[in-house]
Design a protein around this motif. Sequence first.
Motif, short mmCIF file in Angstrom:
data_model
loop_
_atom_site.label_atom_id
_atom_site.label_comp_id
_atom_site.label_asym_id
_atom_site.label_seq_id
_atom_site.Cartn_x
_atom_site.Cartn_y
_atom_site.Cartn_z
N HIS A 213 29.67 39.10 32.65
CA HIS A 213 27.95 39.26 34.33
C HIS A 213 27.60 40.37 34.48
O HIS A 213 27.60 40.59 35.06
CB HIS A 213 29.08 38.49 35.37
N PRO A 214 26.97 41.53 33.04
CA PRO A 214 26.70 42.73 33.46
C PRO A 214 25.02 42.30 34.47
O PRO A 214 24.87 42.85 35.63
CB PRO A 214 25.58 42.43 32.39
N ASP A 215 24.62 41.10 34.90
CA ASP A 215 23.00 40.98 35.67
C ASP A 215 23.93 40.40 37.12
O ASP A 215 23.04 40.10 37.94
CB ASP A 215 22.46 40.13 35.66
N ARG A 216 25.34 40.33 37.40
CA ARG A 216 25.54 39.49 38.54
C ARG A 216 26.28 40.71 38.76
O ARG A 216 26.68 39.81 40.18
CB ARG A 216 25.83 38.24 37.94
N HIS A 217 26.83 41.58 38.89
CA HIS A 217 27.48 42.70 39.67
C HIS A 217 26.27 43.73 39.78
O HIS A 217 26.14 44.17 39.25
CB HIS A 217 28.73 43.10 39.30
#
Length: 211
Positions: free
Chosen positions: A203-207
């Motif tokens: 989830h690189p774009d969500r945290h």
Amino acid sequence: MDTSDLSRPRLGEENWLAAAYDVLTASGVEAVKVMPLAKRLNVSRTSFYWHFKDREELLEAMVRRWEDKNTGNLAARAEAYAESIAEALFNVFDCWINPDLFDARLDLAIRNWARNDAALQARLDQADARREQAMKEMFLRFGYEPQDALVRAKAMIYTQIGYFSMQVAESTAYRISLMPGYIEVFSGKPPSQKDLARFLARHPDRHAPAS
């Protein structure tokens, strides 16, 4: 047939389902009716009958979509390969932050609908039982006693239903920041840095980036 529809692109089944979804999740099942949906889509109601026999068939399609997406994906994530209970829980947590895996708005709408529909309530009970069993078996795989596994599975399910029902407003980054703590609460063990890193890598774009 209304000839005015001939000059417009014919809508597909997905268009009707998307419109029904918007109405169901915003206003409840009683608001999902053919004529208002047709007006919403700017077509005549005859267009609807190319894809569905009647309103009940449309509603059934919505329920099947909910069963396949929410319950199906949640069970699959609980059953996915993991090296530790923390990794197994992170697999399930994918559902809580990825709407492609689990649709929280639809889950809440189905639960509200089922309050006044005994047949749907029976299907909801079956879905919850399947989710509970999948999570219980997840804990059992990692050596938890049956009663302990059941209680932990129930705690996870009730916590997430509470999130949906209360319509908790928090950013995905903030929710992810709490997840290591949830792992420890649900499993009794903190996640390793390896487990956490694997989860965040999905989830690189969500945290929020590490400081």
